[in-house]
Scaffold this active site. Sequence first.
Site, PDB file in Angstrom:
ATOM      1  CD  GLU A 187      -3.022  -1.197   2.182  1.00 31.19           C
ATOM      2  OE1 GLU A 187      -2.939  -0.370   3.099  1.00 31.19           O
ATOM      3  OE2 GLU A 187      -3.923  -2.054   2.107  1.00 31.19           O
TER       4      GLU A 187
ATOM      5  CD  GLU B 200      -3.555  -6.188   2.753  1.00 30.02           C
ATOM      6  OE1 GLU B 200      -4.508  -5.444   3.110  1.00 30.02           O
ATOM      7  OE2 GLU B 200      -2.380  -5.995   3.092  1.00 30.02           O
TER       8      GLU B 200
END
Length: 565
Positions: free
Chosen positions: A180, A299
């Site tokens: 991220e 994810e």
Amino acid sequence: MRRTLATGLAALVTATALAVTAAAPASAGPGRDRPVRTPSAAQVVAGMQPGWNLGNTLDAVGADETAWGNPRATRELFDAVEDAGFRSVRVPVTFGQRTGPAPDHTVDPALMDRVEEVVDLALDEDLVVLLDVHHDSWMWAHEMPTRHDEVVAQFRATWEQIAERFRDHPRTLLLESLNEPQFAGVDDAAGDVLLDELNRVFHEVVRGSGGGNADRVLVLPTLHTNAGQERLDALAGTIDALDDANLAATVHYYGYWPFSVNVAGGTRFDATALADMTGTFDRVRETFVDQGVPVVLGEYGLLGFDRHTGTIEQGEKLKFFEELGHQARAAGVTTMLWDNGQHLGRTSFAWSDPALFAQISSSWSGRSGVASTDQVFVEPGAATDQTITLQPNGRTFRDLRLDGRQLKKGRDYAINGTALTLHASLLDRLVGDGPTGTRAELFVRYGGGLPWRVEVVAATAPVLQAATGTTADFAVPTAFHGDRLATMEARYADGTNAGPHGWTSFKEYDVTFAPDEEAGRIVLRPAFFAEVTDGAQVTLTFHFWSGRTVTYEVTRTGTEVTGTP
């Protein structure tokens, strides 16, 4: 139970070699050397489906991997992960907190040893492993706009050490550059440029370390691991420029935000939430998969799960995961479930929500029919026909069952296309004049996939009572009478929105309010009162899943709060 070494990706290598042998020219007779082709990046990534995340463990910020409440990872855990049907595991690691100062940025050898131990435990269970640099993204890498050279130096040093440690590991270990990625104080366009630089450094360092890293599959993220088209295009540009056949892309998906956290009335997996999901997988497929670049959904889940899985109503979450599995399969995307300890027990090895896991795992191979709801509310003594809409997802309605036996079509229910009507006589028989709460479980069976469970709930109107308290500790005494709270609105007397997220009257579940049925109350969180005007009266409207609404008035005076029905 462990698979043999001839399974998993090893089987893929064998199958590929056999395919090459079968295709060899006739002149390649007995005794001649035959080529053995290394599986492509697409084959490796496909062989990882489905995957699981060892979340909140080696990525935990604190003293060690137990800092965020999870125990140390064990061989038995990975055995349970493999037994559950997973073929890969993502191992997130936060390195920066245990990294020395410049210029060497030496990672604590004890941490590196433990990371290698965990990776090897998973590999020994025939799981493909994806190792990534995790919370470093917001701990120090995000400072790249103002500390460019220092951040690049630390990033390079970190990956030099990881690459050296794992250079001789098998190709069933993949490496992901940064989780991220985000950059402080710049817009996304500038962030794309900075991420391109880090991804190139990662690629240069790992490939330059030689050994197994020469052709190891490397996984590159988009900015924020976001699947917006601009972010995908930026990463596609990086991958095109690197011109490396052993690269994969990664994004994350936690759903349409209002639904994912239950705010702004996002209580249902509705057409808007579905369109958000469909758009994501369509963009990913068109930008990468169709162009030969494999994609790892590193994810996925629902953001409300960070608090607890009850933030989203059970049937709505089941529909979300059923659809996600289908769309991922259709797009050719490998999925890795985010699990911070709330799904698979790390020592019990039991699933906290077996129905949820059953839906997730079923979606890996096929579709299951669902319906518009999984709960029917009936007022005792006043039952009426109730209709739910079936969503067969390509399946055919088979029958409706109670306690394992078929109910009688015509007498107990009617089916007209996708409209399933439960007759009042059936509901009255199930509810009678007994206590409120769940009285029966019906199962809609389709011609394949999982059955759809429908709770028959006896419920009467909820009753709220007056209360006093403080902004730090206030709750509305509530007799739920079998009903269930879906969401809450908050408005001032002039009709404007009150509380956090002022752009909507519907407040965020659990962050601003939370039902506590066992204690008979609805808790209003300090976060709600923190953004309520002092001295102003607020009208709360509680929406229940039965369709009932109940209003309640609260007034904050300093830290004191009073409430009246």
